[in-house]
Design an enzyme around this catalytic site. Structure first.
Site, PDB file in Angstrom:
ATOM      1  N   LEU A 161       0.812  -1.215   0.000  1.00  0.00           N
ATOM      2  CA  LEU A 161       0.000   0.000   0.000  1.00  0.00           C
ATOM      3  C   LEU A 161       0.845   1.265   0.000  1.00  0.00           C
ATOM      4  O   LEU A 161       0.331   2.370   0.007  1.00  0.00           O
ATOM      5  CB  LEU A 161      -0.909   0.012   1.236  1.00  0.00           C
ATOM      6  CG  LEU A 161      -2.102  -0.938   1.149  1.00  0.00           C
ATOM      7  CD1 LEU A 161      -2.810  -1.019   2.486  1.00  0.00           C
ATOM      8  CD2 LEU A 161      -3.079  -0.481   0.072  1.00  0.00           C
ATOM      9  N   ARG A 162       2.162   1.065  -0.007  1.00  0.00           N
ATOM     10  CA  ARG A 162       3.024   2.231   0.044  1.00  0.00           C
ATOM     11  C   ARG A 162       2.803   3.149  -1.150  1.00  0.00           C
ATOM     12  O   ARG A 162       2.835   4.362  -1.046  1.00  0.00           O
ATOM     13  CB  ARG A 162       4.480   1.786   0.098  1.00  0.00           C
ATOM     14  CG  ARG A 162       5.368   2.801   0.740  1.00  0.00           C
ATOM     15  CD  ARG A 162       6.789   2.311   0.862  1.00  0.00           C
ATOM     16  NE  ARG A 162       7.708   3.380   0.487  1.00  0.00           N
ATOM     17  CZ  ARG A 162       7.931   4.433   1.248  1.00  0.00           C
ATOM     18  NH1 ARG A 162       7.342   4.557   2.393  1.00  0.00           N
ATOM     19  NH2 ARG A 162       8.756   5.381   0.852  1.00  0.00           N
ATOM     20  N   ALA A 163       2.542   2.543  -2.301  1.00  0.00           N
ATOM     21  CA  ALA A 163       2.328   3.326  -3.515  1.00  0.00           C
ATOM     22  C   ALA A 163       1.111   4.237  -3.354  1.00  0.00           C
ATOM     23  O   ALA A 163       1.150   5.407  -3.741  1.00  0.00           O
ATOM     24  CB  ALA A 163       2.130   2.397  -4.711  1.00  0.00           C
TER      25      ALA A 163
END
Ligand code: ZN
Length: 687
Positions: free
Chosen positions: A275-277
């Site tokens: 989910l970093r993106a």
């Protein structure tokens, strides 16, 4: 005082400028990775940005740049008196050299003084110096694995933590991480890639007018930096003001649910991991809205953010081209943008929506290199088929033969090895190959192939340190000190230690090697339609070399000569591209191939003496042209070698077997390589 080149005066490079500015506006964006060829003014523009960052106020005398308003509770120079008068200074730009030691990066704790004097002596490193500023790593892809890990930890936690033998120090280290790399020299590990918020692909402009303007300004700057900078004062201060205003605006920018869903849809569609993106894209979109003078994030902001935050996060194998499919991005945005907020005025409340004149390049007759929707300098620049005139093409450094050096190597145009154009066979899907090692114990750069003495890995013994102790072997140190306690007049319970008692751990891990492929591309290989299998095998070995952090090189021979198709590099992409476009046909000058390989190895030994070579000779062993194979083989004596026997069919001559014996090489048949590979693959599937 050194005058930096004004940010506003940089021509073109809209994406890079935008990425840097978004980071200046919001530290949450998480840094920039700049990918591109050499000579694209990457470091100039990074320095220029640092000069645009708002000044910081620090506690006087604190080596860790504590903010007097909110000092670091654990500051090694602390505790600081509350309400101390701060000192203003520009935000730091700290450069991390690729060859830096661990101590240089994180700082050094003097274990010797701690043990013998009982004091905690800490010398801050570059991470401390970069706190609240910019940490710039040129050629970040060449950074040692170990430094990369330390850098990752610090960047993730905002803290630098140093521990030596239970003595530890920690201090705050929050910085804007900017890295540059030339992908031709090797890719970054995915973990580090992911750590950069944004990536930008830069290229020198192909537009003559723009190129001329770049040079014109550079000449003017070099002739008189002060005078040049003075001409840009107005633009620079307008830019600084706009950054400061945008910074102030960020906390109030609203991210509507519809835009958040849009971000999630785009990230999911591009198959990014984790989910970093999504988080980075959201932060970048917010920064972009603030920068554009808006209080609500719009689809435009999402687009600008996604173009910079996603290209390096797509799940991909190392042979894929970098970049982002912008048509797909637009499609996704269009399909999810229907419910744009009605309360979005698109223009904030009167702060400058348009860039100050000049800041975005100010090219005569051309207004918007900064337009985030312009795809001109886009990230999508697939460079497949390196045979076409790539930037580093044309006159490869080592393709010395007088008869072949003339023309650029070209995929379409066929071999430069003479004798007709040759055919280009396709390669199949790579498979896993068994581990092939260089025998003995090396001392090369860390990797995952052969056994070696390394800084990390399994402890195998102790020795006297050559310099300062970094990895203390406590038991061995105590053993060394024990016999002298009476002589040294020990009275209390504590041991009396001397500097020369200290012992450090000897460790064994793995090193990367130079894997030099010598590939027979002659007619005998092509005629039996073996070339596809051969290319697939070599591609598989290349992939393996990439995973083991080897350097690779490629020598091919066919027709009249051998050529260095790829000088030693860490770029498996370059290797794969050369291999894919490799034409086959003609006679088989095996000796020439061996001689050329020996030359490459000799040069590489000079350049990188600690890296041990592994020669992988891919051939059916037939010789139909020039040169004494025995004499050529003698040049390779002592080199760890493997012969991949490509002979097939009912009648076999066993020539490769004899060749392997002559080279004292391990022999692997092409079939065994792929069978073993498929065994490994099936096994993995089953697990
Ligand atoms: Zn402090």
């Amino acid at each position: 005082m050194i005058v930096t080149y004004p940010f506003s005066a940089v021509v073109g490079l809209g994406d890079l400028k935008l990425a840097l500015v978004l980071n200046a506006v919001s530290p949450r964006v998480g840094g920039v990775l700049v990918r591109g060829e050499k000579g694209t003014a990457k470091s100039t523009i990074v320095r220029a940005l640092a000069a645009q960052l708002p000044a910081v106020t620090v506690v006087p005398g604190c080596r860790f740049a504590c903010d007097p308003g909110a000092p670091d509770g654990g500051c090694p120079d602390g505790p600081h008196e509350p309400g101390v008068q701060g000192l203003g200074r520009p935000a730091a730009l700290v450069e991390l050299p690729v060859g830096a030691s661990e101590d240089r990066l994180v700082g050094s704790l003097d274990v010797e003084r701690a043990l013998t004097e009982g004091v905690k002596a800490f010398e801050p490193g570059l991470l401390a110096a970069a706190h609240r500023g910019v940490l710039y790593v040129d050629e970040v892809n060449l950074l040692h694995d170990h430094l990369v890990d330390l850098l990752l930890d610090a960047a993730a936690m905002g803290i630098c933590y140093v521990e030596r033998e239970s003595v530890s120090v920690r201090h705050a280290a929050r910085f804007l991480l900017v890295g540059t790399m030339n992908p031709e020299e090797g890719e970054l590990r995915p973990q580090l890639l992911d750590r950069f918020g944004l990536t930008v692909e830069v290229k020198a402009s192909r537009d003559p007018g723009e190129r001329a303007e770049v040079v014109r300004r550079r000449l003017a700057f070099d002739a008189g930096p002060e005078a040049f900078a003075a001409r840009w004062t107005a633009e620079e201060s307008a830019l600084a003001t706009r950054i400061a205003q945008a910074r102030a605006r960020v906390p109030g920018v609203r991210l509507p649910d519809a835009r958040l869903r849009q971000i999630a849809t785009v990230c999911a569609a591009f198959e990014v991991d984790g989910l970093r993106a999504d988080l980075v894209t959201a932060n970048a979109a917010i920064a972009h809205a603030a920068w554009s003078g808006r209080d609500v994030v719009t689809t435009d902001d999402v687009r600008a953010a996604a173009r910079l935050s996603l290209p390096h996060r797509r799940r991909r194998d190392p042979f894929d081209a970098p970049g982002l499919d912008e048509a797909l991005l637009d499609e996704l945005l269009a399909s999810t943008s229907g419910d744009d907020d009605p309360d979005d005025p698109g223009g904030g409340d009167g702060s400058p929506d348009a860039a100050p004149p000049g800041w975005d390049g100010d090219m005569p007759g051309e207004g918007q290199p900064f337009d985030p929707s312009a795809s001109g300098t886009g990230a999508a620049a697939p460079q497949e088929g390196t045979g076409a005139a790539g930037p580093q093409e044309g006159g490869g450094q080592e393709s010395g033969g007088a008869d072949e050096g003339a023309g650029p190597r070209s995929a379409a145009g066929g071999g430069s090895a003479g004798e007709g154009p040759g055919r280009v066979a396709a390669a199949g899907t790579p498979y896993r190959v068994p581990l092939i090692q260089v025998p003995g114990l090396g001392e090369g750069a860390a990797g995952r192939r052969s056994r070696a003495r390394t800084a990390r890995g399994r402890a195998t013994g102790a020795r006297r340190p050559a310099g300062r102790v970094r990895d203390l072997h406590l038991a061995a140190t105590l053993r060394a000190a024990a016999p002298y306690q009476a002589v040294r007049g020990r009275t209390g319970t504590g041991l009396v230690l001397r500097g020369d008692d200290l012992r450090e751990v000897v460790r064994e891990g793995r090193e990367g090697n130079l894997v030099l492929f010598v590939v027979d591309a002659s007619g005998s290989m092509a005629a039996r339609k073996r070339m596809t299998a051969v290319k697939t095998a070599v591609l598989s070995l290349l992939l393996d070399a990439y995973q083991r952090r080897d350097k690779i090189g490629l020598v091919t021979f066919r027709g009249a000569t051998a050529e260095v198709a790829l000088p030693p590099t860490s770029s498996v992409e370059a290797g794969a591209a050369r291999l894919r476009s490799l034409p086959t046909g003609g006679r088989t000058p095996l000796a020439a191939g061996l001689v050329r390989a020996a030359e490459v190895l000799r040069l590489e030994r000079l350049r990188d003496p600690a890296r041990r070579p592994l020669l992988v000779l891919v051939t059916d062993g037939r010789v139909t042209a020039g040169g004494d194979v025995d004499r050529a083989a003698a040049l390779l004596e002592g080199t760890a070698s493997v012969v991949v026997d490509c002979e097939s069919g009912p009648v076999r001559l066993g020539l490769a077997v004899r060749l392997a014996a002559r080279l004292r090489a391990r022999l692997v048949s092409l079939d065994a390589l792929s069978d073993l590979g498929s065994v490994v693959r099936d096994h993995r599937k089953a697990v």
